[in-house]
Design an enzyme around this catalytic site. Structure first.
Site, mmCIF file in Angstrom:
data_model
loop_
_atom_site.group_PDB
_atom_site.id
_atom_site.type_symbol
_atom_site.label_atom_id
_atom_site.label_comp_id
_atom_site.label_asym_id
_atom_site.label_seq_id
_atom_site.Cartn_x
_atom_site.Cartn_y
_atom_site.Cartn_z
ATOM 1 N N ASP A 92 0.825 -1.205 0.000
ATOM 2 C CA ASP A 92 0.000 0.000 0.000
ATOM 3 C C ASP A 92 0.858 1.252 0.000
ATOM 4 O O ASP A 92 2.086 1.177 0.161
ATOM 5 C CB ASP A 92 -0.950 -0.013 1.214
ATOM 6 C CG ASP A 92 -0.277 -0.450 2.508
ATOM 7 O OD1 ASP A 92 0.954 -0.404 2.588
ATOM 8 O OD2 ASP A 92 -0.993 -0.832 3.442
ATOM 9 N N ASP B 126 -7.710 -2.605 14.030
ATOM 10 C CA ASP B 126 -9.099 -2.815 13.603
ATOM 11 C C ASP B 126 -9.220 -3.991 12.623
ATOM 12 O O ASP B 126 -10.245 -4.164 11.984
ATOM 13 C CB ASP B 126 -9.678 -1.534 12.980
ATOM 14 C CG ASP B 126 -8.907 -1.071 11.743
ATOM 15 O OD1 ASP B 126 -7.961 -1.779 11.316
ATOM 16 O OD2 ASP B 126 -9.256 -0.008 11.192
ATOM 17 N N HIS C 231 -7.392 -4.542 9.896
ATOM 18 C CA HIS C 231 -7.073 -4.329 8.482
ATOM 19 C C HIS C 231 -5.779 -5.034 8.097
ATOM 20 O O HIS C 231 -4.900 -5.239 8.928
ATOM 21 C CB HIS C 231 -7.039 -2.838 8.120
ATOM 22 C CG HIS C 231 -5.874 -2.052 8.625
ATOM 23 N ND1 HIS C 231 -6.023 -0.910 9.381
ATOM 24 C CD2 HIS C 231 -4.542 -2.203 8.457
ATOM 25 C CE1 HIS C 231 -4.838 -0.409 9.661
ATOM 26 N NE2 HIS C 231 -3.913 -1.176 9.110
ATOM 27 N N GLU D 131 -9.580 -1.454 5.191
ATOM 28 C CA GLU D 131 -10.249 -1.128 6.444
ATOM 29 C C GLU D 131 -11.555 -1.920 6.586
ATOM 30 O O GLU D 131 -12.053 -2.494 5.607
ATOM 31 C CB GLU D 131 -10.562 0.376 6.464
ATOM 32 C CG GLU D 131 -9.327 1.279 6.409
ATOM 33 C CD GLU D 131 -8.580 1.356 7.752
ATOM 34 O OE1 GLU D 131 -8.616 0.382 8.521
ATOM 35 O OE2 GLU D 131 -7.961 2.410 8.008
#
Ligand code: GLP
Length: 260
Positions: A66, A135, A137, A142
């Protein structure tokens, strides 16, 4: 999915050992590299193997997961710069052999499609190193991400921007709102996935990843559908696992010939 619970140094040795073994059988392997703090010891161990045991990346290539959108080329938090500093320039990758999505592209959808093409033309990723967000990811997929997603633009959650503000001098307003990330289907196409999770803050995400239902609410859970995933977990990150004792005894009894 194999879950290994061990001390950080041992986890780093296991992940680096898997890459060493891969490069031994396939010197032109394609490696998926992850940013974040979790893989740093793995990269240190790869550098050690490069310097002390002759491990070479000269014919290998790599893709990052990313990239932030809009960071200037020289920005220290730009993921291509981070991965260059943490691993690429410390070993002998050929110039241009480590690639990242283009977060400065004028045409974002075209840049995402080009990245997918580049991974495919390289023959796909042989071994993908992954971290995991608090979270759940992976990459920057996400919660709510399509489980079938491909490389695309995403909006970061406030949680992720808060978590990553430490790479921007603690200033959350400096953390971009957007990123380009390999999708979950892109990541799932890697032939072997090695995810490293460290620290108490990851305990809930690790519990969901290994033991929860597959759900876009915890994007990493899609990995339960992959035939060859190794999850390397330190003791604090393993603290919510119901099957922790089972994973510890499984690893203690693991046949030595088996590898990851
Ligand atoms: C970022 C990256 C992820 C990484 C995550 C966890 O959000 N995009 O690829 O897994 O951070 O980072 P850390 O290992 O520092 O906790």
């Amino acid at each position: 999915m194999e879950a290994v619970i061990a001390a950080p140094d041992e986890l780093a040795r296991l992940a680096a050992g898997a890459i060493e073994k891969l490069l031994g059988s396939r010197p032109d392997a394609v490696i998926g590299l992850a940013t974040g703090s979790s893989p740093l010891r793995v990269y240190d161990e790869l550098v050690r193997l490069h310097l002390e045991a002759g491990l070479s990346f000269a014919r290998a290539s790599a893709f990052t997961l990313d990239e932030y959108v809009g960071l200037p080329p020289e920005h220290p938090a730009r993921y291509l710069n981070v991965i260059t500093q943490e691993i690429a320039q410390r070993v002998d990758f050929a110039p241009g052999a480590v690639r990242s999505p283009d977060g400065l592209a004028a045409d974002i959808p075209a840049a995402c499609a080009a990245y997918e093409d580049a991974v495919a033309q390289a023959g796909g990723v042989d071994l993908q190193i992954l971290g995991i967000g608090t979270d759940g990811h992976v990459g920057f997929n996400e919660p709510g991400s399509s489980l079938a997603s491909r490389t695309r633009i995403k909006t970061l959650t406030e949680q992720t921007r808060t978590d990553n503000a430490r790479f921007f001098g603690g200033d959350i307003t400096a953390v971009p709102h957007h990123c380009l990330t390999q999708g979950l289907a892109t990541i799932m196409a890697a032939r072997h996935i090695v995810l490293i999770a460290r620290g108490r803050a990851k305990a809930e995400a690790v519990h969901q990843l290994v033991e929860g239902p597959v759900s876009a609410m915890w994007p990493a859970t899609i990995l339960q559908h992959h035939p060859h995933v190794t999850v390397l977990i330190d003791n604090p990150a393993a603290s919510r696992l119901q099957l922790g004792d089972y994973f510890r005894s499984t690893y203690a009894a693991k046949p030595t010939w088996q590898g990851l």
